[in-house]
Design a protein around this motif. Structure first.
Motif, PDB file in Angstrom:
ATOM      1  N   PRO A 171      19.619   2.072  -0.046  1.00  0.00           N
ATOM      2  CA  PRO A 171      18.376   1.540   0.544  1.00  0.00           C
ATOM      3  C   PRO A 171      17.678   0.603  -0.432  1.00  0.00           C
ATOM      4  O   PRO A 171      17.855   0.681  -1.645  1.00  0.00           O
ATOM      5  N   GLU A 172      16.848  -0.271   0.098  1.00  0.00           N
ATOM      6  CA  GLU A 172      16.121  -1.234  -0.727  1.00  0.00           C
ATOM      7  C   GLU A 172      14.649  -1.243  -0.322  1.00  0.00           C
ATOM      8  O   GLU A 172      14.317  -1.172   0.865  1.00  0.00           O
ATOM      9  N   TRP A 230      29.385   2.036   0.831  1.00  0.00           N
ATOM     10  CA  TRP A 230      27.987   2.512   0.829  1.00  0.00           C
ATOM     11  C   TRP A 230      27.066   1.476   0.213  1.00  0.00           C
ATOM     12  O   TRP A 230      27.350   0.916  -0.843  1.00  0.00           O
ATOM     13  N   SER A 231      25.958   1.221   0.885  1.00  0.00           N
ATOM     14  CA  SER A 231      24.950   0.276   0.391  1.00  0.00           C
ATOM     15  C   SER A 231      23.618   1.011   0.269  1.00  0.00           C
ATOM     16  O   SER A 231      23.136   1.572   1.261  1.00  0.00           O
ATOM     17  N   THR A 244      17.919   9.833  -2.087  1.00  0.00           N
ATOM     18  CA  THR A 244      19.306   9.494  -2.399  1.00  0.00           C
ATOM     19  C   THR A 244      19.686  10.172  -3.715  1.00  0.00           C
ATOM     20  O   THR A 244      18.863  10.825  -4.340  1.00  0.00           O
ATOM     21  N   LYS A 259      18.913   4.273   6.929  1.00  0.00           N
ATOM     22  CA  LYS A 259      20.012   5.032   7.526  1.00  0.00           C
ATOM     23  C   LYS A 259      19.723   6.532   7.605  1.00  0.00           C
ATOM     24  O   LYS A 259      20.533   7.372   7.190  1.00  0.00           O
ATOM     25  N   SER A 262      10.492   0.562   9.381  1.00  0.00           N
ATOM     26  CA  SER A 262      10.754   1.473   8.251  1.00  0.00           C
ATOM     27  C   SER A 262       9.586   1.460   7.270  1.00  0.00           C
ATOM     28  O   SER A 262       9.770   1.406   6.058  1.00  0.00           O
ATOM     29  N   PHE A 291      14.283  -0.783   3.443  1.00  0.00           N
ATOM     30  CA  PHE A 291      15.357  -1.355   4.251  1.00  0.00           C
ATOM     31  C   PHE A 291      16.631  -0.502   4.100  1.00  0.00           C
ATOM     32  O   PHE A 291      16.813   0.181   3.094  1.00  0.00           O
ATOM     33  N   LYS A 292      17.505  -0.566   5.119  1.00  0.00           N
ATOM     34  CA  LYS A 292      18.790   0.149   5.108  1.00  0.00           C
ATOM     35  C   LYS A 292      18.602   1.638   4.815  1.00  0.00           C
ATOM     36  O   LYS A 292      19.335   2.225   4.015  1.00  0.00           O
TER      37      LYS A 292
END
Length: 299
Positions: A42-43, A39-40, A130, A70, A107, A67-68
């Motif tokens: 978001p940024e 798991w990465s 998150t 998902k 995004s 970013f990211k």
């Protein structure tokens, strides 16, 4: 028989080898899947500004790019009351000035405020749902346009000298550069009968500056001077004309109470002397030279 046995052993050996290869291959595949499933979080795009400043009445845009993402939801929260303004492209406020512009390709979730008001100033958080939640604060500062005259609100100047007053203001980009100067209740005119009057106004971007000059001032030039830029809150200063050198104590906006033993501002003693007797002025406040011409004592 020997050859058959040998062949059987060879076959058994081959199967073992294949089994080993399959197990090894399966293990590698599982390991690869596990690595790819890490798991990465978001940024946020940290290259975007964290502070936005606008003039009252102008539109404001608070940027947020994640970013990211998902598929996770992005919300805008007003920090002072924790009010949820939006979630993705939906807006949860009755104030129609607030609107979120969503761009799925980048995004981007931009919070827009049409005709920003001074009460809109504060911190707004771009938040991702998150665990724990991720958020990025953006500060909105709404400036209220107003004129300003630097220095004290009371100005003492010697008769015969030149009076110079400078007024500054921050303007809307579309606001005109018009400034009106008023002396007491009359508009100051450079073409009037007084003469020696000049007004210089200049503008650089939103910054406006206007300077009023009066040469060889007389007692009639005393009073209230007001700077009125177009559609802005005005600024004023009160001018006193004195016969002699301006006493050092009079340079303070708060009067001569600093070290002179005078409990009230200089303006009070000046007014008292003008209405009664000038001798009362230095008597009540020894540090002050009366800024009024001599009047006869009341009978």
């Amino acid at each position: 028989m020997v050859m058959i046995t040998a062949s059987g052993k060879g076959t058994s050996s081959t199967k073992g080898t294949n089994s080993t290869k399959v197990a090894s291959s399966t293990s590698g595949t599982n390991s690869t899947k596990k690595a790819s499933g890490t798991w990465s979080p978001p940024e946020f795009d940290e290259s975007l500004p964290r502070e936005v400043t606008v003039m009252e009445g102008e539109p404001a845009e608070l940027p947020c790019v994640v970013f990211k993402l998902k598929g996770r939801a992005v919300s805008w929260i007003r920090q002072r009351d924790l009010h949820v303004i939006s979630a993705n492209g939906l807006t949860f406020t009755s104030d129609e000035r607030f609107k979120v512009t969503l761009d799925n390709a980048t995004s981007s979730f931009t919070l827009g405020v049409a005709e920003a008001l001074r009460n809109d100033s504060g911190v707004y958080e771009c938040q991702v749902n998150t665990r724990p939640k991720l958020s990025r604060p953006v500060s909105l500062k709404v400036l209220v346009p107003a004129a300003r005259i630097a220095g004290a609100t009371e100005l003492f100047i010697r008769r015969g000298s030149t009076l110079v007053i400078t007024c500054t203001a921050q303007l809307h980009p579309t606001a005109p550069s018009k400034v009106e100067w008023v002396h007491n209740s009359s508009v100051v005119s450079i073409s009037g009968g007084r003469g020696g009057v000049s007004v210089h106004t200049e503008r650089g971007g939103p910054q406006l500056s206007s300077t009023l000059s009066l040469a060889k001032v007389e007692m009639r030039d005393a009073g209230n001077y007001t700077c009125r830029p177009h559609s802005l809150t005005p600024a004023s200063v009160t001018v006193f004309i004195v016969d002699d050198e301006v006493p050092a104590a009079m340079h303070h906006d708060s009067g001569v109470g600093r070290g002179g033993g005078c409990p009230l501002p200089a303006l009070f003693y000046s007014a008292l002397a003008a209405l009664t007797c000038p001798a009362l002025c230095p008597a009540l406040c020894p540090a002050l030279t009366c800024p009024v011409p001599p009047y006869p004592a009341p009978s």
